[in-house]
Design a protein around this motif. Sequence first.
Motif, short mmCIF file in Angstrom:
data_model
loop_
_atom_site.label_atom_id
_atom_site.label_comp_id
_atom_site.label_asym_id
_atom_site.label_seq_id
_atom_site.Cartn_x
_atom_site.Cartn_y
_atom_site.Cartn_z
N HIS A 129 0.85 -1.20 0.00
CA HIS A 129 0.00 0.00 0.00
C HIS A 129 0.89 1.25 0.00
O HIS A 129 1.23 1.79 1.06
CB HIS A 129 -0.92 -0.01 1.22
N ARG A 130 1.25 1.70 -1.20
CA ARG A 130 2.14 2.86 -1.29
C ARG A 130 1.49 4.15 -0.79
O ARG A 130 2.18 5.11 -0.44
CB ARG A 130 2.60 3.03 -2.73
N SER A 131 0.17 4.17 -0.76
CA SER A 131 -0.53 5.37 -0.28
C SER A 131 -0.26 5.62 1.21
O SER A 131 -0.55 6.71 1.72
CB SER A 131 -2.03 5.24 -0.52
N LEU A 132 0.29 4.61 1.88
CA LEU A 132 0.63 4.80 3.29
C LEU A 132 1.74 5.82 3.49
O LEU A 132 1.91 6.36 4.58
CB LEU A 132 1.05 3.46 3.91
N TRP A 133 2.50 6.11 2.43
CA TRP A 133 3.54 7.13 2.54
C TRP A 133 2.93 8.50 2.83
O TRP A 133 3.51 9.31 3.55
CB TRP A 133 4.39 7.17 1.26
N LEU A 134 1.76 8.77 2.24
CA LEU A 134 1.08 10.04 2.52
C LEU A 134 0.66 10.11 3.98
O LEU A 134 0.79 11.15 4.63
CB LEU A 134 -0.13 10.21 1.60
N LEU A 135 0.15 8.99 4.48
CA LEU A 135 -0.23 8.94 5.89
C LEU A 135 0.99 9.15 6.79
O LEU A 135 0.92 9.87 7.79
CB LEU A 135 -0.88 7.59 6.19
N THR A 138 -6.90 11.45 5.37
CA THR A 138 -6.13 10.36 4.76
C THR A 138 -6.54 9.01 5.34
O THR A 138 -6.68 8.02 4.61
CB THR A 138 -4.63 10.59 4.97
N ARG A 157 -9.64 7.83 3.76
CA ARG A 157 -9.44 7.32 2.40
C ARG A 157 -8.76 5.95 2.40
O ARG A 157 -8.88 5.19 1.45
CB ARG A 157 -8.60 8.32 1.60
N LEU A 158 -8.04 5.64 3.48
CA LEU A 158 -7.32 4.37 3.57
C LEU A 158 -8.02 3.39 4.51
O LEU A 158 -7.38 2.52 5.10
CB LEU A 158 -5.89 4.62 4.09
N VAL A 185 -7.22 -0.34 4.22
CA VAL A 185 -5.87 -0.83 4.54
C VAL A 185 -5.87 -1.37 5.96
O VAL A 185 -6.48 -0.78 6.86
CB VAL A 185 -4.84 0.32 4.40
N ARG A 214 -1.47 0.78 8.95
CA ARG A 214 -1.66 2.23 9.08
C ARG A 214 -0.90 2.76 10.30
O ARG A 214 -0.24 3.80 10.23
CB ARG A 214 -3.15 2.56 9.20
#
Length: 313
Positions: A63-69, A168, A171-172, A175, A180
Amino acid sequence: MQSPLPALALLFNAFIWGLSWWPFRQMHGAGLHPLWATALMYGAILLVLLALRPGISAQLRQHRSLWLLALCSGLNNVAFNWAITIGDVVRVILLFYLMPAWSVLLAWRFLGERPTPQALARLLLAFSGVLLVLWPAEGGLPRLLAALTLADLLAILGGFTFAVTNVTLRRLHAVPGQARMVAMFGGCMLMALLAAQLGRSMGLVPPFPPLSATWAWVAALLAVVLLIGNWALQFGAARLAAGTTAIIMLSEVVFASGSSTLLGAAQLTGGTLAGGALILLAAGWSVWRPRVHAAGTPHAPSDKVTDTRPEAP
């Protein structure tokens, strides 16, 4: 009769965070800047968690979107911990709790949730409170801008990134929760390290100090206490309504204000009290739920106060 333990657990978590300014100042006084302290504590916790649950690393890669988190959660903690160490604690806490107002704007922009008239009214109420808190005794916009301190700016940044973290997380939601939380711990460590290096290059942050028993013991104890406090948050939040959780969380302002005033780390002026009342009113209003009618279910407000500081998975 419902057990009082969940509410007491949430109060304990609010108490821990409300008094967290004191150990950060003790470490700062012993030579450890709050940025180094944040990186050290969250880094140690992260290593322990990854050692106990090595499978989480694979989830992080999926889950690369975890970088934003990680980014927004890390900035949230960096800004908050630095601000309460160097600024007027009451002022910092109140500016930080502008988060519900930021959430209205962020949810509108990124989640497509158009604010209701009530949400816009809360927004106006919160920003009016901020003006009262920041407004200098001499008055005037130029003096207001000149009177802003680094702690003020950090507190506002912390509240804004607190709101970004909330959005964020929503949105996740698909996950896994452990991934997270580890992303948030890792973000706190990385952002603190990056901010410390940047601040050092600008002359704002001193180098990492030699090992001292004073700050080492305080950092170790604070890390353990924060873990226990966040476990209490999970216990209480899982057993109470979200609105109840958010209202109890506001007691952090009371704990921080009372302790800092008694210990001389804050000054309660008329403007601070009046502005703080407006900010807290807006925050409390943001978690109020209208009665559900039989004809339908009301839309949940998008600016609910949620504690997104890292919790122990």
